[in-house]
Motif scaffolding. Sequence first.
Motif, mmCIF file in Angstrom:
data_model
loop_
_atom_site.group_PDB
_atom_site.id
_atom_site.type_symbol
_atom_site.label_atom_id
_atom_site.label_comp_id
_atom_site.label_asym_id
_atom_site.label_seq_id
_atom_site.Cartn_x
_atom_site.Cartn_y
_atom_site.Cartn_z
ATOM 1 N N GLU A 121 0.825 -1.205 0.000
ATOM 2 C CA GLU A 121 0.000 0.000 0.000
ATOM 3 C C GLU A 121 0.864 1.262 0.000
ATOM 4 O O GLU A 121 0.534 2.250 -0.669
ATOM 5 C CB GLU A 121 -0.928 -0.009 1.218
ATOM 6 C CG GLU A 121 -2.057 -1.017 1.125
ATOM 7 C CD GLU A 121 -2.897 -0.823 -0.127
ATOM 8 O OE1 GLU A 121 -3.305 0.327 -0.409
ATOM 9 O OE2 GLU A 121 -3.130 -1.816 -0.851
ATOM 10 N N LYS A 125 2.151 1.929 -3.516
ATOM 11 C CA LYS A 125 1.099 2.475 -4.380
ATOM 12 C C LYS A 125 0.948 3.985 -4.170
ATOM 13 O O LYS A 125 0.754 4.742 -5.125
ATOM 14 C CB LYS A 125 -0.232 1.773 -4.105
ATOM 15 C CG LYS A 125 -0.292 0.320 -4.568
ATOM 16 C CD LYS A 125 -1.619 -0.318 -4.208
ATOM 17 C CE LYS A 125 -1.694 -1.768 -4.655
ATOM 18 N NZ LYS A 125 -2.973 -2.412 -4.252
ATOM 19 N N LYS A 126 1.039 4.412 -2.921
ATOM 20 C CA LYS A 126 0.874 5.832 -2.621
ATOM 21 C C LYS A 126 2.029 6.680 -3.127
ATOM 22 O O LYS A 126 1.884 7.882 -3.313
ATOM 23 C CB LYS A 126 0.719 6.023 -1.108
ATOM 24 C CG LYS A 126 -0.582 5.449 -0.549
ATOM 25 C CD LYS A 126 -0.647 5.611 0.964
ATOM 26 C CE LYS A 126 -1.936 5.014 1.524
ATOM 27 N NZ LYS A 126 -1.989 5.110 3.010
ATOM 28 N N ARG A 127 3.190 6.051 -3.336
ATOM 29 C CA ARG A 127 4.368 6.805 -3.763
ATOM 30 C C ARG A 127 4.560 6.805 -5.283
ATOM 31 O O ARG A 127 5.499 7.443 -5.780
ATOM 32 C CB ARG A 127 5.630 6.227 -3.111
ATOM 33 C CG ARG A 127 5.740 6.486 -1.622
ATOM 34 C CD ARG A 127 5.822 7.974 -1.303
ATOM 35 N NE ARG A 127 6.990 8.600 -1.895
ATOM 36 C CZ ARG A 127 8.165 8.696 -1.286
ATOM 37 N NH1 ARG A 127 8.336 8.174 -0.070
ATOM 38 N NH2 ARG A 127 9.188 9.295 -1.873
#
Length: 363
Positions: free
Chosen positions: A55, A58-60
Amino acid sequence: MKPDKIVKKQILNLPVYETGKPIEYVAREFGLDPDGILKMASNENPLGASPKAVEAVKKRLGTLNYYPDGGCYELRQKLSKKWGLAPAQFAFGNGSNEILEFIAQCFVGDGDETVFGAQSFIVYKLATIFMGGVCRSVPMPGLKYDLDAMRDAVTDRTKVVFMTNPNNPTGCVVPQAEVENFVRSLPEHVIFCYDEAYTEYQENPVDLRNLIAEGRNVICLRTFSKIYGLAGLRIGYSYSSEEIAGYINRAREPFNVNSLAQAAALAALDDDDFVRRSREVNNAGRKQFVEAFEKLGLEYFSDGANFVMVKVADAPQKFVEMQKRGVIVRPNVGYGLPDWLRITIGKPEQNERCIGELAKLLK
């Protein structure tokens, strides 16, 4: 003039590190469906990557146009709190493998010696040769470290003693007291490099922070590739005295740890449930393999880590035949163990399939 007359002699003499065969290679070579192939060769986590790490990655993804934090500031601070060490005691690498190379660059020169077990991680040998050093490879009777023999191998020319615990590829485990006594026996001019790649699979792992606090020349290495499942991102770290860490950081290239790896590692450190589950699956899998090997009458070794060693006749050919059946294991010819296969512990159904295919080959 031919290149072989120009290249450094160390490169000419450098053995090639053979990695575990990728699934795609085996699929092409034997005409198999990649989805049906089990890779049990490289000691990767069968549960995949830490969900929290996934997760975080994915955010980066939206920040890939920026260079990563060259000093790994957030990760450094988090590890400082986790281990009760100063932030300046850490160094980071593109996998702990890269840090081994930094250590050799910092402390090993022409004619300098390093000491390690004959059946220990081959990168110790590669890093030494690359820097023009001399390898003192100490026999490991019964696939275990002989600490007395390793101590006897130390000379005035020795710069680094390497040890993996649990060892790779044999899996032997050296207890806390024996490691501490060994380190205290080393002369002051020797660096002790303690590779903890598999330590998270131990219930009560060896802890050498007290020796670092005493001022001993100890470097401990850890990786996120194994129990955290981040092998594809390549990130590891070392901790030592601030002075030693400073030298390692001088050898480190700028931006050697990418931003996705840093984000994943930060998140993985908070994923205690994943670590616990990975250890449970590993312990159950080891028991599954041990019971199977005993029924088959095979000699095996499985003290620790996330793999088992098993002795079979004509192991290199068994390695090929297992691939034809869609199961990739690891031969150990390069470690002087031509009769042994190393098998990564997987999930129950993966272990069962691996055991079944091996049993067929033994008939």
